[in-house]
Enzyme design. Structure first.
Site, PDB file in Angstrom:
ATOM      1  N   HIS A   1      64.470 -20.691   4.805  1.00 22.29           N
ATOM      2  CA  HIS A   1      64.372 -20.393   3.375  1.00 22.29           C
ATOM      3  C   HIS A   1      65.774 -19.988   2.946  1.00 22.29           C
ATOM      4  O   HIS A   1      66.367 -19.115   3.618  1.00 22.29           O
ATOM      5  CB  HIS A   1      63.469 -19.394   2.976  1.00 22.29           C
ATOM      6  CG  HIS A   1      61.982 -19.790   2.733  1.00 22.29           C
ATOM      7  ND1 HIS A   1      61.148 -19.059   2.055  1.00 22.29           N
ATOM      8  CD2 HIS A   1      61.186 -20.734   3.307  1.00 22.29           C
ATOM      9  CE1 HIS A   1      59.836 -19.622   1.956  1.00 22.29           C
ATOM     10  NE2 HIS A   1      59.983 -20.696   2.804  1.00 22.29           N
TER      11      HIS A   1
ATOM     12  N   TYR B   1      59.481 -12.102  -5.621  1.00 24.67           N
ATOM     13  CA  TYR B   1      59.363 -10.882  -5.581  1.00 24.67           C
ATOM     14  C   TYR B   1      59.095 -10.147  -7.121  1.00 24.67           C
ATOM     15  O   TYR B   1      60.089 -10.698  -8.031  1.00 24.67           O
ATOM     16  CB  TYR B   1      60.630 -10.136  -5.128  1.00 24.67           C
ATOM     17  CG  TYR B   1      60.554 -10.004  -3.685  1.00 24.67           C
ATOM     18  CD1 TYR B   1      61.108 -11.032  -3.085  1.00 24.67           C
ATOM     19  CD2 TYR B   1      60.269  -8.857  -2.873  1.00 24.67           C
ATOM     20  CE1 TYR B   1      61.248 -11.017  -1.607  1.00 24.67           C
ATOM     21  CE2 TYR B   1      60.502  -8.745  -1.500  1.00 24.67           C
ATOM     22  CZ  TYR B   1      61.016 -10.049  -0.850  1.00 24.67           C
ATOM     23  OH  TYR B   1      60.894  -9.914   0.400  1.00 24.67           O
TER      24      TYR B   1
ATOM     25  N   PRO C   1      58.230  -2.428   3.356  1.00 22.12           N
ATOM     26  CA  PRO C   1      58.341  -3.848   3.501  1.00 22.12           C
ATOM     27  C   PRO C   1      58.977  -4.470   2.643  1.00 22.12           C
ATOM     28  O   PRO C   1      59.334  -5.521   2.622  1.00 22.12           O
ATOM     29  CB  PRO C   1      56.691  -4.278   3.774  1.00 22.12           C
ATOM     30  CG  PRO C   1      55.955  -3.240   3.194  1.00 22.12           C
ATOM     31  CD  PRO C   1      56.501  -2.054   3.321  1.00 22.12           C
TER      32      PRO C   1
ATOM     33  N   LYS D   1      62.329  -5.707   6.495  1.00 21.96           N
ATOM     34  CA  LYS D   1      63.333  -5.141   7.477  1.00 21.96           C
ATOM     35  C   LYS D   1      62.498  -4.853   8.524  1.00 21.96           C
ATOM     36  O   LYS D   1      63.257  -4.705   9.624  1.00 21.96           O
ATOM     37  CB  LYS D   1      64.276  -4.046   6.850  1.00 21.96           C
ATOM     38  CG  LYS D   1      65.226  -4.567   5.878  1.00 21.96           C
ATOM     39  CD  LYS D   1      66.291  -5.495   6.440  1.00 21.96           C
ATOM     40  CE  LYS D   1      66.931  -6.280   5.468  1.00 21.96           C
ATOM     41  NZ  LYS D   1      66.911  -7.604   5.718  1.00 21.96           N
TER      42      LYS D   1
ATOM     43  N   TYR E   1      69.834  -8.955   2.350  1.00 20.93           N
ATOM     44  CA  TYR E   1      68.349  -9.466   2.481  1.00 20.93           C
ATOM     45  C   TYR E   1      68.309 -10.342   3.948  1.00 20.93           C
ATOM     46  O   TYR E   1      67.398 -10.426   4.702  1.00 20.93           O
ATOM     47  CB  TYR E   1      67.830 -10.344   1.527  1.00 20.93           C
ATOM     48  CG  TYR E   1      66.460 -10.623   1.524  1.00 20.93           C
ATOM     49  CD1 TYR E   1      66.036 -11.996   2.107  1.00 20.93           C
ATOM     50  CD2 TYR E   1      65.361 -10.085   1.018  1.00 20.93           C
ATOM     51  CE1 TYR E   1      64.939 -12.393   2.031  1.00 20.93           C
ATOM     52  CE2 TYR E   1      64.063 -10.343   1.046  1.00 20.93           C
ATOM     53  CZ  TYR E   1      63.645 -11.431   1.818  1.00 20.93           C
ATOM     54  OH  TYR E   1      62.448 -11.929   1.686  1.00 20.93           O
TER      55      TYR E   1
HETATM   56  P1  FAS Z   1      54.238  -1.778  16.651  1.00 19.36           P
HETATM   57  O1  FAS Z   1      53.555  -0.695  15.773  1.00 19.36           O
HETATM   58  O2  FAS Z   1      54.102  -3.012  16.089  1.00 19.36           O
HETATM   59  O3  FAS Z   1      53.546  -1.796  18.054  1.00 19.36           O
HETATM   60  C1  FAS Z   1      53.554  -0.702  18.896  1.00 19.36           C
HETATM   61  C2  FAS Z   1      52.412  -0.852  19.860  1.00 19.36           C
HETATM   62  O4  FAS Z   1      52.306   0.226  20.524  1.00 19.36           O
HETATM   63  C3  FAS Z   1      50.977  -1.314  19.341  1.00 19.36           C
HETATM   64  O5  FAS Z   1      50.664  -2.412  19.998  1.00 19.36           O
HETATM   65  C4  FAS Z   1      50.309   0.027  19.848  1.00 19.36           C
HETATM   66  O6  FAS Z   1      48.818  -0.303  19.985  1.00 19.36           O
HETATM   67  C5  FAS Z   1      51.099   0.644  20.894  1.00 19.36           C
HETATM   68  N1  FAS Z   1      50.799   1.983  21.175  1.00 19.36           N
HETATM   69  C6  FAS Z   1      50.782   3.020  20.149  1.00 19.36           C
HETATM   70  N2  FAS Z   1      50.509   4.258  20.775  1.00 19.36           N
HETATM   71  C7  FAS Z   1      50.504   3.958  21.975  1.00 19.36           C
HETATM   72  C8  FAS Z   1      50.252   4.791  23.069  1.00 19.36           C
HETATM   73  N3  FAS Z   1      50.130   6.215  22.868  1.00 19.36           N
HETATM   74  N4  FAS Z   1      50.360   4.138  24.448  1.00 19.36           N
HETATM   75  C9  FAS Z   1      50.597   2.838  24.750  1.00 19.36           C
HETATM   76  N5  FAS Z   1      50.606   1.831  23.589  1.00 19.36           N
HETATM   77  C10 FAS Z   1      50.664   2.511  22.273  1.00 19.36           C
HETATM   78  N6  FAS Z   1      57.328  -5.365   8.531  1.00 19.36           N
HETATM   79  C11 FAS Z   1      57.930  -6.360   7.794  1.00 19.36           C
HETATM   80  O7  FAS Z   1      58.950  -6.519   7.931  1.00 19.36           O
HETATM   81  N7  FAS Z   1      57.390  -6.962   6.766  1.00 19.36           N
HETATM   82  C12 FAS Z   1      55.918  -6.701   6.481  1.00 19.36           C
HETATM   83  O8  FAS Z   1      55.359  -7.300   5.538  1.00 19.36           O
HETATM   84  C13 FAS Z   1      55.248  -5.638   6.866  1.00 19.36           C
HETATM   85  N8  FAS Z   1      54.157  -5.158   6.818  1.00 19.36           N
HETATM   86  C14 FAS Z   1      53.589  -4.206   7.656  1.00 19.36           C
HETATM   87  C15 FAS Z   1      52.089  -3.852   7.535  1.00 19.36           C
HETATM   88  C16 FAS Z   1      51.454  -2.800   8.240  1.00 19.36           C
HETATM   89  C17 FAS Z   1      50.082  -2.368   8.038  1.00 19.36           C
HETATM   90  C18 FAS Z   1      52.161  -2.168   9.352  1.00 19.36           C
HETATM   91  C19 FAS Z   1      51.830  -0.951   9.908  1.00 19.36           C
HETATM   92  C20 FAS Z   1      53.717  -2.341   9.379  1.00 19.36           C
HETATM   93  C21 FAS Z   1      54.124  -3.524   8.686  1.00 19.36           C
HETATM   94  N9  FAS Z   1      55.633  -3.945   8.714  1.00 19.36           N
HETATM   95  C22 FAS Z   1      56.323  -5.084   8.351  1.00 19.36           C
HETATM   96  C23 FAS Z   1      56.312  -3.378   9.848  1.00 19.36           C
HETATM   97  C24 FAS Z   1      56.040  -4.000  11.315  1.00 19.36           C
HETATM   98  O9  FAS Z   1      56.139  -5.342  10.979  1.00 19.36           O
HETATM   99  C25 FAS Z   1      56.941  -3.149  12.470  1.00 19.36           C
HETATM  100  O10 FAS Z   1      58.100  -3.246  11.813  1.00 19.36           O
HETATM  101  C26 FAS Z   1      56.491  -3.928  13.678  1.00 19.36           C
HETATM  102  O11 FAS Z   1      55.321  -3.961  13.936  1.00 19.36           O
HETATM  103  C27 FAS Z   1      57.367  -2.954  14.539  1.00 19.36           C
HETATM  104  O12 FAS Z   1      57.216  -3.437  15.919  1.00 19.36           O
HETATM  105  P2  FAS Z   1      57.029  -2.177  16.870  1.00 19.36           P
HETATM  106  O13 FAS Z   1      58.141  -1.453  16.871  1.00 19.36           O
HETATM  107  O14 FAS Z   1      56.718  -3.162  18.135  1.00 19.36           O
HETATM  108  O15 FAS Z   1      55.675  -1.552  16.793  1.00 19.36           O
HETATM  109  C1  PHB Z   2      55.218 -11.277   4.270  1.00 21.99           C
HETATM  110  O1  PHB Z   2      55.215 -12.365   4.285  1.00 21.99           O
HETATM  111  O2  PHB Z   2      54.129 -10.487   4.921  1.00 21.99           O
HETATM  112  C2  PHB Z   2      56.239 -10.486   3.789  1.00 21.99           C
HETATM  113  C3  PHB Z   2      57.454 -11.211   3.153  1.00 21.99           C
HETATM  114  C4  PHB Z   2      58.560 -10.550   2.568  1.00 21.99           C
HETATM  115  C5  PHB Z   2      58.542  -8.990   2.555  1.00 21.99           C
HETATM  116  C6  PHB Z   2      57.434  -8.440   3.032  1.00 21.99           C
HETATM  117  C7  PHB Z   2      56.343  -8.917   3.639  1.00 21.99           C
HETATM  118  O3  PHB Z   2      59.383  -8.233   2.055  1.00 21.99           O
END
Ligand code: FAS
Ligand code: PHB
Length: 403
Positions: free
Chosen positions: A75, A203, A295, A299, A387
């Site tokens: 994009h 957005y 989000p 980032k 961005y």
């Molecule tokens: P993660 O949380 O993905 O992974 C951590 C892992 O550790 C999980 O598999 C968990 O089960 C495991 N774990 C936890 N405790 C443990 C323990 N005690 N022992 C062993 N394993 C354990 N980011 C964006 O850029 N855009 C978005 O739209 C966006 N939407 C999101 C929506 C939600 C609901 C959430 C929670 C996050 C969102 N994020 C978004 C952020 C997300 O993408 C994170 O930045 C990304 O998952 C980070 O990855 P990890 O650091 O690997 O953490």
């Molecule tokens: C998504 O596609 O999930 C998304 C894209 C841009 C954002 C957050 C989430 O800033």
């Protein structure tokens, strides 16, 4: 108790843990991953959707970019909709050719898990009672898995276990400083197999609240609307969601919007959170274990990837080049980038969301700031360079300005 040993014990198999595992494997560094959830649960999680070039480059380096190259959508711009008018931010032209790629975190996770499985790398899924020990001296990890107790002796522990993980929680309070801002709203997100309303992300800043029109492919869309943090997903039928999204769109988008049954619907809370430092002896925190961003700036996943880029390089320097330079500078290098991404994510959230408690003056200040950004080359350039992802080194042209 079964005893094993490895060079690096990775806690968590989200994007951070899996990407680190893949980069260490490529460098011939022995490691294993310990994950509390099942493989199916990890693979099914639906979260982020936008990859910075830095993240794409790291996935290529890890040798897992085949599907990303085939199905990722490059994009060159995003749109900001305010007062019923769309303004395109030409990311590509404003950043000298950079772009972002639309490719879901779910797919990134699956690509990394498939590579791991084909390389027969060790992952303990459904690990219970995961504990980390003596990470200041001679670290080891204990856990239970399939009614068997394990002890893993290692040289380093990578805390990739997310915001609610055990690693950051294991650091003595006096050795860690955290910074937090919790927002009074969340994002109600819907995933649906309908074509996106627009070719690029929209957005939306509206008097009714923020909305985001995103996608996963040309046939699968991802939409979000801002809801109060007290709201619950049970209050939202698909029809209610689509009706409220339409209320926040301009007429053209409203008429183009294709609705359909949700295949996923959930509310994510928004917070800004940072841990300092990110290294504690032989324990290194990365990704959501160390920091959370709202989000709005896309980032979260990308910060996790850049942390892992620094951490993998640090471990490679240590094990393969016998240098401690990388591990000694890990925390400072990550935090320099994390804080700037935290600021941008906070700023985009502040600018585009409705805050019920803000004064009329503050509201008008925000309107003026958004108008300035949308009408100014410098303003749009600043939004665009943040961005697409800030460079790892400061802009060399800047130095020339004051030469
Ligand atoms: P993660 O949380 O993905 O992974 C951590 C892992 O550790 C999980 O598999 C968990 O089960 C495991 N774990 C936890 N405790 C443990 C323990 N005690 N022992 C062993 N394993 C354990 N980011 C964006 O850029 N855009 C978005 O739209 C966006 N939407 C999101 C929506 C939600 C609901 C959430 C929670 C996050 C969102 N994020 C978004 C952020 C997300 O993408 C994170 O930045 C990304 O998952 C980070 O990855 P990890 O650091 O690997 O953490
Ligand atoms: C998504 O596609 O999930 C998304 C894209 C841009 C954002 C957050 C989430 O800033």
């Amino acid at each position: 108790m079964e005893k094993l040993s490895t060079q690096v014990a990775i806690i968590g198999s989200g994007p951070a843990g899996l990407l680190l595992g893949q980069l260490l494997y490529k460098a011939g560094i022995d490691h294993l991953i310990i994950e509390q959830r099942s493989a199916d649960y990890v693979a099914a999680r639906i979260r982020a959707g936008i990859l910075e070039q830095v993240s794409v480059d790291l996935l290529r380096k890890a040798g897992v970019a085949e599907n990303l190259e085939k199905y990722g959508l490059p994009h060159d711009g995003i749109e900001i909709l305010t007062h019923q008018k769309k303004h395109r931010i030409n990311l590509n032209k404003l950043t000298g050719g950079k772009q972002v790629t639309v490719y879901g975190q779910t797919e990134v996770t699956k690509d990394l898990m498939q590579a791991r499985e084909s390389q027969q790398l060790q992952t303990f899924y459904e690990a219970d009672n995961v504990r980390i020990h003596d990470f200041d001296t001679q670290p080891y990890v204990t856990f239970d898995n399939k009614r068997q107790s394990f002890r893993i002796d290692c040289q380093f522990i990578a805390g990739c276990d997310g915001f609610h993980g055990v690693c950051r929680a294991s650091v003595p309070q006096e050795k860690i400083k955290t910074f937090e801002k919790v927002y009074p709203f969340g994002w109600l997100g819907v995933l649906a197999d309908v074509p996106p309303v627009s070719e690029e992300l929209i957005y939306v800043q509206s008097e009714r609240g923020f909305a985001l029109c995103s996608m996963r492919s040309n046939t699968r869309s991802r939409y979000y609307i801002q809801v109060p943090i007290t709201d619950s997903v049970e209050n939202w039928s698909d029809e209610a969601f689509w009706a409220e999204l339409k209320n926040r769109l301009d007429e053209d988008s409203r008429n183009k919007l294709v609705t359909g049954a949700s295949i996923e619907k959930s509310i994510a809370p928004l917070r800004s959170f940072i841990t300092e430092p990110m290294r504690f002896g032989k324990l290194f925190l990365a990704g959501d274990a160390a920091h959370i961003v709202p989000p709005t700036g896309a980032k979260g996943l990308n910060l996790a990837a850049s942390d892992i880029g620094f951490l993998a390089e640090a471990f490679i320097e240590y094990f393969n080049r016998h240098s401690e330079h990388g591990i000694d500078n890990y925390s400072q290098k990550c935090l320099a980038r994390v804080w700037k991404a935290e600021r941008f994510s906070w700023w985009m959230t502040h600018l585009l969301h409705r805050f019920d408690t803000e004064s009329e003056f503050d509201h008008r200040m925000k309107q003026a700031e958004l108008s300035y950004i949308l009408e100014s080359f410098a303003g749009q350039s600043s939004l665009a360079e943040n961005y697409v992802g800030l460079p790892f080194e400061a802009d060399v042209k800047l130095a020339a300005l004051n030469a």
